[in-house]
Write a protein that holds these residues in place. Sequence first.
Motif, PDB file in Angstrom:
ATOM      1  N   PRO A 121      -1.894 -26.134 -33.791  1.00  0.00           N
ATOM      2  CA  PRO A 121      -2.413 -25.292 -34.861  1.00  0.00           C
ATOM      3  C   PRO A 121      -1.908 -25.785 -36.215  1.00  0.00           C
ATOM      4  O   PRO A 121      -0.745 -26.156 -36.347  1.00  0.00           O
ATOM      5  CB  PRO A 121      -1.868 -23.902 -34.538  1.00  0.00           C
ATOM      6  CG  PRO A 121      -0.740 -24.117 -33.608  1.00  0.00           C
ATOM      7  CD  PRO A 121      -0.987 -25.425 -32.907  1.00  0.00           C
ATOM      8  N   PRO A 122      -2.781 -25.831 -37.221  1.00  0.00           N
ATOM      9  CA  PRO A 122      -2.356 -26.317 -38.520  1.00  0.00           C
ATOM     10  C   PRO A 122      -1.346 -25.373 -39.159  1.00  0.00           C
ATOM     11  O   PRO A 122      -1.410 -24.163 -38.942  1.00  0.00           O
ATOM     12  CB  PRO A 122      -3.652 -26.362 -39.327  1.00  0.00           C
ATOM     13  CG  PRO A 122      -4.560 -25.395 -38.650  1.00  0.00           C
ATOM     14  CD  PRO A 122      -4.166 -25.399 -37.207  1.00  0.00           C
ATOM     15  N   PRO A 123      -0.411 -25.917 -39.916  1.00  0.00           N
ATOM     16  CA  PRO A 123       0.558 -25.036 -40.584  1.00  0.00           C
ATOM     17  C   PRO A 123      -0.152 -24.204 -41.649  1.00  0.00           C
ATOM     18  O   PRO A 123      -1.170 -24.606 -42.195  1.00  0.00           O
ATOM     19  CB  PRO A 123       1.556 -26.013 -41.215  1.00  0.00           C
ATOM     20  CG  PRO A 123       0.809 -27.293 -41.343  1.00  0.00           C
ATOM     21  CD  PRO A 123      -0.197 -27.317 -40.236  1.00  0.00           C
ATOM     22  N   ARG A 124       0.384 -23.059 -41.943  1.00  0.00           N
ATOM     23  CA  ARG A 124      -0.195 -22.174 -42.953  1.00  0.00           C
ATOM     24  C   ARG A 124       0.859 -21.825 -43.982  1.00  0.00           C
ATOM     25  O   ARG A 124       2.052 -21.766 -43.676  1.00  0.00           O
ATOM     26  CB  ARG A 124      -0.705 -20.880 -42.313  1.00  0.00           C
ATOM     27  CG  ARG A 124      -1.810 -21.084 -41.314  1.00  0.00           C
ATOM     28  CD  ARG A 124      -3.132 -21.410 -42.017  1.00  0.00           C
ATOM     29  NE  ARG A 124      -4.136 -21.875 -41.093  1.00  0.00           N
ATOM     30  CZ  ARG A 124      -5.084 -21.134 -40.583  1.00  0.00           C
ATOM     31  NH1 ARG A 124      -5.164 -19.872 -40.897  1.00  0.00           N
ATOM     32  NH2 ARG A 124      -5.960 -21.638 -39.747  1.00  0.00           N
ATOM     33  N   ASP A 125       0.420 -21.588 -45.189  1.00  0.00           N
ATOM     34  CA  ASP A 125       1.297 -21.144 -46.268  1.00  0.00           C
ATOM     35  C   ASP A 125       1.046 -19.659 -46.475  1.00  0.00           C
ATOM     36  O   ASP A 125      -0.043 -19.263 -46.886  1.00  0.00           O
ATOM     37  CB  ASP A 125       0.991 -21.930 -47.539  1.00  0.00           C
ATOM     38  CG  ASP A 125       1.860 -21.495 -48.707  1.00  0.00           C
ATOM     39  OD1 ASP A 125       2.792 -20.675 -48.503  1.00  0.00           O
ATOM     40  OD2 ASP A 125       1.602 -21.967 -49.826  1.00  0.00           O
ATOM     41  N   TYR A 126       2.021 -18.848 -46.169  1.00  0.00           N
ATOM     42  CA  TYR A 126       1.885 -17.408 -46.299  1.00  0.00           C
ATOM     43  C   TYR A 126       2.610 -16.873 -47.522  1.00  0.00           C
ATOM     44  O   TYR A 126       2.848 -15.677 -47.637  1.00  0.00           O
ATOM     45  CB  TYR A 126       2.410 -16.711 -45.038  1.00  0.00           C
ATOM     46  CG  TYR A 126       1.712 -17.143 -43.765  1.00  0.00           C
ATOM     47  CD1 TYR A 126       0.352 -16.931 -43.597  1.00  0.00           C
ATOM     48  CD2 TYR A 126       2.401 -17.767 -42.745  1.00  0.00           C
ATOM     49  CE1 TYR A 126      -0.306 -17.324 -42.437  1.00  0.00           C
ATOM     50  CE2 TYR A 126       1.755 -18.157 -41.580  1.00  0.00           C
ATOM     51  CZ  TYR A 126       0.404 -17.933 -41.446  1.00  0.00           C
ATOM     52  OH  TYR A 126      -0.238 -18.323 -40.292  1.00  0.00           O
ATOM     53  N   PRO A 131       5.511  -9.600 -45.570  1.00  0.00           N
ATOM     54  CA  PRO A 131       5.998 -10.158 -44.304  1.00  0.00           C
ATOM     55  C   PRO A 131       5.216  -9.690 -43.077  1.00  0.00           C
ATOM     56  O   PRO A 131       4.954 -10.478 -42.177  1.00  0.00           O
ATOM     57  CB  PRO A 131       7.457  -9.679 -44.240  1.00  0.00           C
ATOM     58  CG  PRO A 131       7.837  -9.462 -45.669  1.00  0.00           C
ATOM     59  CD  PRO A 131       6.584  -9.010 -46.366  1.00  0.00           C
ATOM     60  N   TRP A 132       4.811  -8.428 -43.024  1.00  0.00           N
ATOM     61  CA  TRP A 132       4.073  -7.932 -41.860  1.00  0.00           C
ATOM     62  C   TRP A 132       2.749  -8.669 -41.699  1.00  0.00           C
ATOM     63  O   TRP A 132       2.345  -8.975 -40.588  1.00  0.00           O
ATOM     64  CB  TRP A 132       3.850  -6.425 -41.935  1.00  0.00           C
ATOM     65  CG  TRP A 132       2.917  -5.987 -43.039  1.00  0.00           C
ATOM     66  CD1 TRP A 132       3.281  -5.599 -44.296  1.00  0.00           C
ATOM     67  CD2 TRP A 132       1.491  -5.920 -42.995  1.00  0.00           C
ATOM     68  NE1 TRP A 132       2.158  -5.308 -45.033  1.00  0.00           N
ATOM     69  CE2 TRP A 132       1.040  -5.487 -44.261  1.00  0.00           C
ATOM     70  CE3 TRP A 132       0.540  -6.180 -42.009  1.00  0.00           C
ATOM     71  CZ2 TRP A 132      -0.300  -5.314 -44.576  1.00  0.00           C
ATOM     72  CZ3 TRP A 132      -0.803  -6.009 -42.313  1.00  0.00           C
ATOM     73  CH2 TRP A 132      -1.209  -5.577 -43.583  1.00  0.00           C
ATOM     74  N   LEU A 133       2.074  -8.973 -42.824  1.00  0.00           N
ATOM     75  CA  LEU A 133       0.804  -9.670 -42.749  1.00  0.00           C
ATOM     76  C   LEU A 133       1.009 -11.138 -42.385  1.00  0.00           C
ATOM     77  O   LEU A 133       0.267 -11.695 -41.578  1.00  0.00           O
ATOM     78  CB  LEU A 133       0.044  -9.554 -44.074  1.00  0.00           C
ATOM     79  CG  LEU A 133      -1.332 -10.210 -44.131  1.00  0.00           C
ATOM     80  CD1 LEU A 133      -2.242  -9.693 -43.027  1.00  0.00           C
ATOM     81  CD2 LEU A 133      -1.956  -9.984 -45.508  1.00  0.00           C
ATOM     82  N   ALA A 134       2.039 -11.758 -42.946  1.00  0.00           N
ATOM     83  CA  ALA A 134       2.351 -13.151 -42.598  1.00  0.00           C
ATOM     84  C   ALA A 134       2.656 -13.271 -41.109  1.00  0.00           C
ATOM     85  O   ALA A 134       2.182 -14.199 -40.445  1.00  0.00           O
ATOM     86  CB  ALA A 134       3.526 -13.654 -43.429  1.00  0.00           C
ATOM     87  N   ASP A 135       3.411 -12.319 -40.556  1.00  0.00           N
ATOM     88  CA  ASP A 135       3.728 -12.343 -39.126  1.00  0.00           C
ATOM     89  C   ASP A 135       2.462 -12.184 -38.281  1.00  0.00           C
ATOM     90  O   ASP A 135       2.274 -12.870 -37.281  1.00  0.00           O
ATOM     91  CB  ASP A 135       4.713 -11.222 -38.770  1.00  0.00           C
ATOM     92  CG  ASP A 135       6.110 -11.466 -39.304  1.00  0.00           C
ATOM     93  OD1 ASP A 135       6.412 -12.611 -39.730  1.00  0.00           O
ATOM     94  OD2 ASP A 135       6.901 -10.510 -39.305  1.00  0.00           O
ATOM     95  N   MET A 136       1.577 -11.272 -38.689  1.00  0.00           N
ATOM     96  CA  MET A 136       0.349 -11.064 -37.936  1.00  0.00           C
ATOM     97  C   MET A 136      -0.520 -12.323 -37.966  1.00  0.00           C
ATOM     98  O   MET A 136      -1.037 -12.753 -36.944  1.00  0.00           O
ATOM     99  CB  MET A 136      -0.439  -9.886 -38.497  1.00  0.00           C
ATOM    100  CG  MET A 136      -1.631  -9.558 -37.627  1.00  0.00           C
ATOM    101  SD  MET A 136      -3.137  -8.976 -38.425  1.00  0.00           S
ATOM    102  CE  MET A 136      -3.314  -9.859 -39.910  1.00  0.00           C
TER     103      MET A 136
END
Length: 178
Positions: A121-126, A131-136
């Motif tokens: 999976p490609p890395p993502r920049d959150y 934090p809750w949305l980045a984790d999801m």
Amino acid sequence: MVLANHRDGYDFIKIYNDIDPDVFDALVATSREVGLPIVGHVTFAKGLDGALAARQDSIEHLRAYDFAADTRTPPGTARFEGWLYSTPERLAELAERTVAAGVWNCPTLVVQLKPPADGAPPPRDYAGLPPWLADMLEGLRLRQSSGIFTAAQLRALGDGEPYRMAMVAALDRAGPNF
């Protein structure tokens, strides 16, 4: 179930793809009686026509539009592939029918599933996300590489992105829809 959810104070009933058509009809009827909106995916058995006929309050993730957008005769049956055989005219027609039915859409554009080039999976920049949305989103990214969708489905999703964006634009032009 609908009556219990209404009694317990839930805001809506969420539908998923694989609900039996008779169960869908019962959910819609009972939800209408108690004033609970019906939101979610579109059942495979009912398709977009069935969701619009039932006046499903909201369709999430543009579910079923891929099948309905397919202009082939007969249309294909592979998930997400129909986008690749759509036309601006078909998208406009679907958008107009959606608005006429009073159905809203939550296209979920923040999550774009695409096939990883190397299988990872490609890395993502959150950065900037709570934090809750980045984790999801990170969980979704990892699940996509573990078999939720087939490689062919992920390719069709990636290749179909311009068509999904065109569908969102058509919905926007057709009227209040989001």
